[in-house]
Each structure stands twice: as structure tokens, then as C-alpha cells.
Design a protein around this motif. Structure first.
Motif, mmCIF file in Angstrom:
data_model
loop_
_atom_site.group_PDB
_atom_site.id
_atom_site.type_symbol
_atom_site.label_atom_id
_atom_site.label_comp_id
_atom_site.label_asym_id
_atom_site.label_seq_id
_atom_site.Cartn_x
_atom_site.Cartn_y
_atom_site.Cartn_z
ATOM 1 N N MET A 1 0.688 -1.221 -0.124
ATOM 2 C CA MET A 1 0.091 -0.231 -0.157
ATOM 3 C C MET A 1 0.649 1.294 0.036
ATOM 4 O O MET A 1 1.765 1.555 0.850
ATOM 5 C CB MET A 1 -0.973 -0.052 1.296
ATOM 6 C CG MET A 1 -2.374 -0.376 1.021
ATOM 7 S SD MET A 1 -3.458 -0.176 2.180
ATOM 8 C CE MET A 1 -2.388 -0.319 3.839
ATOM 9 N N GLU A 5 -3.093 5.247 -0.752
ATOM 10 C CA GLU A 5 -4.007 4.195 -0.144
ATOM 11 C C GLU A 5 -4.243 4.080 1.437
ATOM 12 O O GLU A 5 -5.247 3.829 1.728
ATOM 13 C CB GLU A 5 -3.632 2.940 -0.960
ATOM 14 C CG GLU A 5 -3.793 3.021 -2.283
ATOM 15 C CD GLU A 5 -3.026 1.534 -3.024
ATOM 16 O OE1 GLU A 5 -2.351 0.821 -2.377
ATOM 17 O OE2 GLU A 5 -3.469 1.560 -4.096
ATOM 18 N N THR A 37 -4.197 -5.652 -4.049
ATOM 19 C CA THR A 37 -4.790 -4.880 -3.246
ATOM 20 C C THR A 37 -6.139 -5.275 -2.355
ATOM 21 O O THR A 37 -6.992 -5.861 -3.174
ATOM 22 C CB THR A 37 -5.179 -3.583 -3.909
ATOM 23 O OG1 THR A 37 -3.985 -2.915 -4.496
ATOM 24 C CG2 THR A 37 -5.630 -2.306 -3.037
ATOM 25 N N THR A 45 -10.090 4.031 -1.703
ATOM 26 C CA THR A 45 -9.333 5.078 -2.444
ATOM 27 C C THR A 45 -10.244 5.360 -3.598
ATOM 28 O O THR A 45 -9.983 6.341 -3.970
ATOM 29 C CB THR A 45 -8.207 3.980 -3.235
ATOM 30 O OG1 THR A 45 -7.329 3.429 -1.967
ATOM 31 C CG2 THR A 45 -7.061 4.936 -3.968
#
Length: 71
Positions: A1, A5, A37, A45
Motif C-alpha cells: 500500500m 491508499e 490490493t 481509494t
């Protein structure tokens, strides 16, 4: 990340965890696309990015109409 994020997840992470069942198909699509992710980070996000883009475009269009003196 990355840091953006992480910032978005800190703002909306708990809310997105609560809405996990609402986005079941998106979670499956992320897994099948082999994105690393997590779902909560991805959706938070996306929400923060859309808010930022909306505000920036509103300011830009407001300045454009003010400079061109449009009604």
C-alpha cells in the motif's frame, strides 16, 4: 500500500469493512484479476479519489466561468 491508499483506508476503512457483503462481485473480480490490493483499500481509494476529482473539477469550472464572465 502506498501512502495515498493508506490515507484513504484510514479515513474509510471501517465503513468499507461493514459494507463487505454489498460488493461481493467486486471482491471476486479483484481476486480473479490477481490484484494484491485488499477490497477495503481498493474501494476506499476509489471513493476518496472520486471526491477529490469532483471538487477539483468544480473549482476549475467555477474559475473558468468567472474568468470568461459566463452567466
Amino acid at each position: 500500500m502506498n501512502s495515498f491508499e493508506r490515507f484513504c483506508f484510514n479515513l474509510l476503512g471501517m465503513r468499507m469493512k461493514a459494507r463487505r457483503e454489498d460488493y461481493l462481485q467486486l471482491r471476486n473480480d479483484l481476486i480473479s484479476a490477481r490484484l494484491k490490493t485488499p477490497f477495503e483499500v481498493y474501494i476506499s481509494t476509489a471513493v476518496i479519489s472520486s471526491i477529490i476529482v469532483g471538487l477539483v473539477s468544480a473549482v476549475f469550472l467555477g474559475l473558468l466561468t468567472w474568468v470568461l464572465k459566463l452567466p
